[in-house]
Design a protein around this motif. Structure first.
Motif, PDB file in Angstrom:
ATOM      1  N   VAL A   1       0.972  -3.443   6.675  1.00 43.48           N
ATOM      2  CA  VAL A   1       0.158  -2.122   6.958  1.00 43.48           C
ATOM      3  C   VAL A   1       0.210  -1.308   7.962  1.00 43.48           C
ATOM      4  O   VAL A   1      -0.349  -0.271   8.131  1.00 43.48           O
ATOM      5  N   GLY A   2       0.999  -1.811   9.094  1.00 45.56           N
ATOM      6  CA  GLY A   2       1.194  -1.141  10.266  1.00 45.56           C
ATOM      7  C   GLY A   2       2.106  -1.917  11.197  1.00 45.56           C
ATOM      8  O   GLY A   2       2.647  -2.767  10.899  1.00 45.56           O
ATOM      9  N   TYR A   3       1.799  -1.193  12.646  1.00 44.52           N
ATOM     10  CA  TYR A   3       2.983  -2.153  13.596  1.00 44.52           C
ATOM     11  C   TYR A   3       2.541  -1.609  14.952  1.00 44.52           C
ATOM     12  O   TYR A   3       1.742  -0.178  14.958  1.00 44.52           O
ATOM     13  N   ILE A   4       3.001  -1.973  15.859  1.00 44.03           N
ATOM     14  CA  ILE A   4       3.233  -1.454  17.116  1.00 44.03           C
ATOM     15  C   ILE A   4       4.230  -1.168  17.677  1.00 44.03           C
ATOM     16  O   ILE A   4       5.087  -1.830  17.581  1.00 44.03           O
TER      17      ILE A   4
ATOM     18  N   PHE B   1       5.544  -9.070  21.093  1.00 40.31           N
ATOM     19  CA  PHE B   1       4.051  -8.572  21.513  1.00 40.31           C
ATOM     20  C   PHE B   1       3.191 -10.001  21.440  1.00 40.31           C
ATOM     21  O   PHE B   1       1.919  -9.811  21.416  1.00 40.31           O
ATOM     22  N   VAL B   2       3.854 -11.198  21.782  1.00 41.52           N
ATOM     23  CA  VAL B   2       2.805 -12.186  21.968  1.00 41.52           C
ATOM     24  C   VAL B   2       1.977 -12.140  23.427  1.00 41.52           C
ATOM     25  O   VAL B   2       1.298 -12.759  23.426  1.00 41.52           O
TER      26      VAL B   2
ATOM     27  N   GLU C   1       5.057 -11.480  16.145  1.00 38.76           N
ATOM     28  CA  GLU C   1       5.832 -11.249  17.380  1.00 38.76           C
ATOM     29  C   GLU C   1       6.545  -9.972  17.634  1.00 38.76           C
ATOM     30  O   GLU C   1       6.584  -9.483  18.792  1.00 38.76           O
ATOM     31  N   ASP C   2       6.902  -9.372  16.665  1.00 37.62           N
ATOM     32  CA  ASP C   2       7.660  -8.170  16.599  1.00 37.62           C
ATOM     33  C   ASP C   2       6.653  -6.965  16.391  1.00 37.62           C
ATOM     34  O   ASP C   2       7.319  -5.939  16.544  1.00 37.62           O
ATOM     35  N   GLY C   3       5.325  -7.168  16.475  1.00 35.52           N
ATOM     36  CA  GLY C   3       4.593  -5.772  16.482  1.00 35.52           C
ATOM     37  C   GLY C   3       3.996  -5.445  15.125  1.00 35.52           C
ATOM     38  O   GLY C   3       3.483  -4.665  14.774  1.00 35.52           O
TER      39      GLY C   3
END
Length: 82
Positions: free
Chosen positions: A50-53, A3-4, A39-41
């Motif tokens: 608290v979250g992620y993509i 996710f950069v 970088e991993d989202g």
């Protein structure tokens, strides 16, 4: 997924530009640091994840879908979901 590509991009709530992601992954909203995007989202606030993509570009905070990554790699949050 890496996710950069979201680094150095804008942050929106609905259609309103509210902040940006700097070159190191820090997410700023209204000029104040809000969170960190790895970088991993993964999304961290105060060293707590608290979250992620996800790989499809959906953004989750506390296991709730709150937005998505746009085709331009900006982060777009849905005000009603926050």
């Amino acid at each position: 997924m890496i996710f950069v590509d979201c680094y150095r991009k804008n942050v929106y709530i609905d259609d309103n530009l509210v902040g940006y992601v700097d070159g190191e992954g820090a997410i700023y909203i209204s000029g104040k640091k809000f969170a960190e995007l790895t970088e991993d989202g993964d999304i961290y606030i105060n060293n707590d994840c608290v979250g992620y993509i996800d790989d499809g570009g959906d953004i989750y905070l506390r296991d709730k879908l709150v937005g998505y990554v746009t085709p331009n790699n900006d982060l777009k949050f849905n005000n009603k979901s926050l």
